[in-house]
Scaffold this motif. Sequence first.
Motif, short mmCIF file in Angstrom:
data_model
loop_
_atom_site.label_atom_id
_atom_site.label_comp_id
_atom_site.label_asym_id
_atom_site.label_seq_id
_atom_site.Cartn_x
_atom_site.Cartn_y
_atom_site.Cartn_z
N PRO A 1 10.58 139.06 -57.06
CA PRO A 1 11.53 138.79 -58.15
C PRO A 1 11.52 137.32 -58.53
O PRO A 1 11.49 136.45 -57.65
CB PRO A 1 12.87 139.20 -57.54
CG PRO A 1 12.51 140.23 -56.51
CD PRO A 1 11.20 139.78 -55.95
N GLU A 2 11.55 137.05 -59.83
CA GLU A 2 11.39 135.68 -60.32
C GLU A 2 12.36 134.70 -59.68
O GLU A 2 12.01 133.57 -59.37
CB GLU A 2 11.55 135.68 -61.83
CG GLU A 2 11.22 134.36 -62.49
CD GLU A 2 11.20 134.49 -64.00
OE1 GLU A 2 11.63 133.54 -64.66
OE2 GLU A 2 10.77 135.54 -64.50
N GLU A 3 13.61 135.17 -59.46
CA GLU A 3 14.61 134.26 -58.92
C GLU A 3 14.41 133.97 -57.44
O GLU A 3 15.06 133.09 -56.86
CB GLU A 3 16.01 134.84 -59.14
CG GLU A 3 16.34 136.09 -58.34
CD GLU A 3 15.80 137.38 -58.99
OE1 GLU A 3 16.09 138.46 -58.47
OE2 GLU A 3 15.10 137.27 -60.04
N LYS A 4 13.49 134.71 -56.78
CA LYS A 4 13.27 134.53 -55.35
C LYS A 4 11.94 133.86 -55.02
O LYS A 4 11.59 133.71 -53.86
CB LYS A 4 13.32 135.88 -54.63
CG LYS A 4 14.67 136.57 -54.68
CD LYS A 4 14.62 137.89 -53.91
CE LYS A 4 15.96 138.61 -53.94
NZ LYS A 4 15.89 139.89 -53.19
N VAL A 5 11.17 133.48 -56.05
CA VAL A 5 9.82 132.98 -55.81
C VAL A 5 9.82 131.76 -54.91
O VAL A 5 9.12 131.71 -53.89
CB VAL A 5 9.12 132.66 -57.16
CG1 VAL A 5 7.83 131.90 -56.90
CG2 VAL A 5 8.82 133.93 -57.92
N VAL A 6 10.58 130.74 -55.27
CA VAL A 6 10.59 129.51 -54.47
C VAL A 6 11.19 129.76 -53.09
O VAL A 6 10.69 129.26 -52.08
CB VAL A 6 11.37 128.40 -55.22
CG1 VAL A 6 11.47 127.15 -54.35
CG2 VAL A 6 10.68 128.07 -56.53
N GLU A 7 12.25 130.57 -53.04
CA GLU A 7 12.91 130.86 -51.78
C GLU A 7 11.96 131.53 -50.78
O GLU A 7 11.98 131.25 -49.58
CB GLU A 7 14.11 131.78 -52.03
CG GLU A 7 14.80 132.28 -50.77
CD GLU A 7 15.86 133.32 -51.06
OE1 GLU A 7 16.35 133.94 -50.10
OE2 GLU A 7 16.22 133.50 -52.24
N LEU A 8 11.10 132.43 -51.28
CA LEU A 8 10.22 133.19 -50.41
C LEU A 8 8.85 132.56 -50.21
O LEU A 8 8.00 133.14 -49.55
CB LEU A 8 10.05 134.62 -50.97
CG LEU A 8 11.31 135.48 -50.97
CD1 LEU A 8 11.05 136.81 -51.66
CD2 LEU A 8 11.82 135.71 -49.55
N TRP A 9 8.64 131.37 -50.81
CA TRP A 9 7.33 130.76 -50.65
C TRP A 9 7.09 130.28 -49.23
O TRP A 9 5.96 130.25 -48.74
CB TRP A 9 7.15 129.61 -51.64
CG TRP A 9 5.70 129.37 -51.91
CD1 TRP A 9 4.93 128.34 -51.46
CD2 TRP A 9 4.82 130.22 -52.64
NE1 TRP A 9 3.63 128.48 -51.89
CE2 TRP A 9 3.54 129.64 -52.62
CE3 TRP A 9 5.00 131.42 -53.33
CZ2 TRP A 9 2.45 130.20 -53.25
CZ3 TRP A 9 3.90 131.98 -53.96
CH2 TRP A 9 2.66 131.37 -53.92
N GLY A 10 8.15 129.92 -48.53
CA GLY A 10 8.00 129.52 -47.13
C GLY A 10 7.53 130.68 -46.27
O GLY A 10 6.73 130.49 -45.35
#
Length: 535
Positions: free
Chosen positions: A439-448
């Motif tokens: 989901p677009e809103e979770k991209v940065v959060e889940l990159w780790g």
Amino acid sequence: MTTPPTPLPAVPAVVQKATNGDKSTSSGDNVDGGSVVAVGYGEKGGNTSSRCCGCRGIKQFLLYDSSRKENQALYLNQFGRSILFISFMFLSLGVLQIANQQAGCPQNANGSYTNCGNTVYGMQPSSMLSFMAVIGGVSTSCFMPYAGAVVDFTDHRLGFGKVNALLLTLTNFVQVFLFEDTWFAIIILQSIVASATFMANSMVMWSYVSAPNDHELHGISSSGRVWETTGMLGFFIVVGAVQIVSGWDSIEVARFSQAFATVVGGISLFLAYRRYSPIKAVKTLEKKADGTDVNLYLAGLRELKETMTTLGKTDPSAARFLVGSIFVEASISSFTNLAISYLSQQIEMSATEIIIFIMVNLATNPIGIILHRTLARQVGHKRSYVGCIAYTLIMTPIMIGTVYSPQQTNLAYFFSVMFGISYGWYYPSSNGYYVSLVPEEKVVELWGLNSFCSVILSWVPPIIFTVLNETTGNMRVGWIGVIIFEIIGLAVSLTIPGKMDSSISELDCSVDEEKGSKVDDEKICDGPIPTVSIE
């Protein structure tokens, strides 16, 4: 350097459409000038003259939104860490020379050494780089949960980043003292300290990246990638030229490369961290029954487990992708270490020939990027990603089966091109497909989580190579671990649910005749931007 060396962690590229003169849409990227199109409206959205637009486009491509200090820090950090990373290539050649000398292996006329079967520190010289990869992979995968917990659960993100950047720089400085009495201690230091601190610094760096929208995030990440690539290629060209012109052996060049990387990379990281500001914890640690905080390391492990479990329920396609990437990334990241050993010991290529091999590999990366861009738009992200894995899986055994003696040296350069295409294709296809599934809103959060999955088993193919090389004396057999992981990764990737695949054939991106407009899903119909990642 994550399992020295591992592909540098890539920030997710995000979709940003720009309207062309014919009312068609295109996604900006750093390959074909798309970023210039995307910023052609001006930073504040106003129209500009064509001349001003061109100047602004070039500036934004290199220094997107550089008025913000955290973006300046990103560009400096990318430049410095990439130099400290790529210096491992020259260090590894120096290590191989010393190991062969101490093992008493005969030197060939071109300066290479014959794989004589003698040992040093209980191992053949040809196993030294894979041994380093094993140690580096284990130390990095063990350290990452703690690093992630410090970033998320404490107020010490900035201080933690500074310490890791300093340790990374100091490790390179210590490697200047590469001698017969110190080399083994240096490779242990490189494997454990440099690998873990490189990844920790990267985690801190990306945690500071933010943007109000996809357009801004893409512009920032694209400029960061330019600085990263410029640092690696520039460093490689300078040190490679020094080796060719000076006539130094691999040990002397290794010392020079570490000194040069320490000065340039260290100064760049210092300037980067001067621009970061302290950040408070973004998550709260759970409490034990006695009221004390949960151990940071355990908190990091629990966070990884809970995130993966939740992702499996809410976005099973992304979760399945990560499972497959554990195996694919392990095989891809192992290739460089094993290839250098193989070219040096099995093919008996000189240090200069190996440098040329790597430069050809880097130079052909853009072919793979263009190939991905074409395939992703024609057949979708999943097919491009799976096709790249299958291509790499085919090329690996063909290379091992046809390039196995000094007589095949010229043929080795052909495979340098083939694998250059593979690497240029793999990283943007992997990044783009992952972004299309999350989901677009979770991209940065889940990159780790994506970064963690890329290193968790990175040590397994090298340990298989080391064991088989030591027990059979056949380096060609040692590649079986890489091939097995590629097969597993491909098998898992083929089972990723296709409902979120961006394949044009599976999506309604056609013209709605009644409404007279294009049914246009930004996230799915127009694939994420391919980004360059050089190993």
